[in-house]
Design an enzyme around this catalytic site. Structure first.
Site, PDB file in Angstrom:
ATOM      1  N   HIS A 295       0.719  -1.087   0.413  1.00 16.33           N
ATOM      2  CA  HIS A 295      -0.154   0.536  -0.090  1.00 16.33           C
ATOM      3  C   HIS A 295       1.007   1.079  -0.070  1.00 16.33           C
ATOM      4  O   HIS A 295       1.971   1.095   0.596  1.00 16.33           O
ATOM      5  CB  HIS A 295      -1.160   0.079   1.004  1.00 16.33           C
ATOM      6  CG  HIS A 295      -1.827  -1.645   1.603  1.00 16.33           C
ATOM      7  ND1 HIS A 295      -3.132  -1.046   2.119  1.00 16.33           N
ATOM      8  CD2 HIS A 295      -2.167  -2.264   0.574  1.00 16.33           C
ATOM      9  CE1 HIS A 295      -4.228  -1.747   1.814  1.00 16.33           C
ATOM     10  NE2 HIS A 295      -3.254  -2.761   0.642  1.00 16.33           N
TER      11      HIS A 295
ATOM     12  N   GLU B 262       0.429   3.947   1.153  1.00 19.20           N
ATOM     13  CA  GLU B 262       1.285   4.579   2.899  1.00 19.20           C
ATOM     14  C   GLU B 262       2.155   3.625   4.081  1.00 19.20           C
ATOM     15  O   GLU B 262       3.421   4.084   4.240  1.00 19.20           O
ATOM     16  CB  GLU B 262       0.128   4.296   4.001  1.00 19.20           C
ATOM     17  CG  GLU B 262      -1.138   5.017   3.886  1.00 19.20           C
ATOM     18  CD  GLU B 262      -1.263   4.359   3.211  1.00 19.20           C
ATOM     19  OE1 GLU B 262      -1.577   3.950   2.386  1.00 19.20           O
ATOM     20  OE2 GLU B 262      -3.031   4.408   3.396  1.00 19.20           O
TER      21      GLU B 262
ATOM     22  N   CYS C  32      -6.382   1.632   5.940  1.00 18.53           N
ATOM     23  CA  CYS C  32      -6.394   0.791   5.847  1.00 18.53           C
ATOM     24  C   CYS C  32      -6.195   0.372   7.356  1.00 18.53           C
ATOM     25  O   CYS C  32      -5.172   0.913   8.230  1.00 18.53           O
ATOM     26  CB  CYS C  32      -6.864  -0.411   5.312  1.00 18.53           C
ATOM     27  SG  CYS C  32      -4.673  -1.211   5.043  1.00 18.53           S
TER      28      CYS C  32
ATOM     29  N   CYS D 226      -2.233   0.141   7.437  1.00 20.82           N
ATOM     30  CA  CYS D 226      -1.817   0.665   7.395  1.00 20.82           C
ATOM     31  C   CYS D 226      -1.620   2.037   8.868  1.00 20.82           C
ATOM     32  O   CYS D 226      -0.977   2.358   9.188  1.00 20.82           O
ATOM     33  CB  CYS D 226      -2.061   1.804   6.183  1.00 20.82           C
ATOM     34  SG  CYS D 226      -1.379   1.094   4.986  1.00 20.82           S
TER      35      CYS D 226
END
Length: 149
Positions: free
Chosen positions: A58, A60, A88, A91
């Protein structure tokens, strides 16, 4: 046209939004992230889940890794993370462990966003702001998934 002050949350979110558009062009879910330290960008990236065949890639997570490498420490106390979609739970956990000083996100993610569980997933010292460029980021995500259907 807006006159953006350099170093404003909107200025840095526009940089994250650019990363999100790059992700969309590559067939990735369009999420972009930028990390700043002392108003300087030290990491910028976007989702690379498909490209790397890695569910943890992801924006992040990739940005946190790059920022930590850049400054030479795992703690990002004085950093701000700008991300175009509410992180999410995975993260948010990484943001917590990195002890990021401030998190700014654009669009809310009612299905997978960490706020469904609550702000308690973030470190106590992490400041939180959201809604910066929310409409643009929401539209980018919605149009991406509409094309897939």
């Amino acid at each position: 046209m807006t006159n953006l002050s350099v170093f404003s949350d909107e200025y840095f979110m526009k940089k994250a939004f650019y990363q999100a558009k790059l992700a969309a062009e590559k067939g990735e879910v369009p999420v972009g992230a930028v990390i700043t330290l002392d108003n300087q960008i030290i990491a910028q990236t976007h989702n690379q889940v498909e490209q790397l065949n890695d569910v943890t890639a992801h924006a992040e997570i990739l940005a946190i890794t790059a920022a930590a490498e850049h400054i030479g420490t795992k703690y990002l106390w004085d950093c701000t993370l700008y991300v175009t979609l509410e992180p999410c739970i995975m993260c948010a956990g990484a943001i917590n462990w990195a002890q990021i000083g401030k998190l700014v996100f654009s669009a809310q993610d009612d299905k997978k966003g960490f706020m469904r569980v609550g702000r308690s997933l973030l470190h106590d010292r992490t400041k939180l702001a959201y809604g910066v460029m929310e409409q643009e980021s929401s539209e980018l995500i919605k149009s991406f998934f509409a094309r897939l259907r």
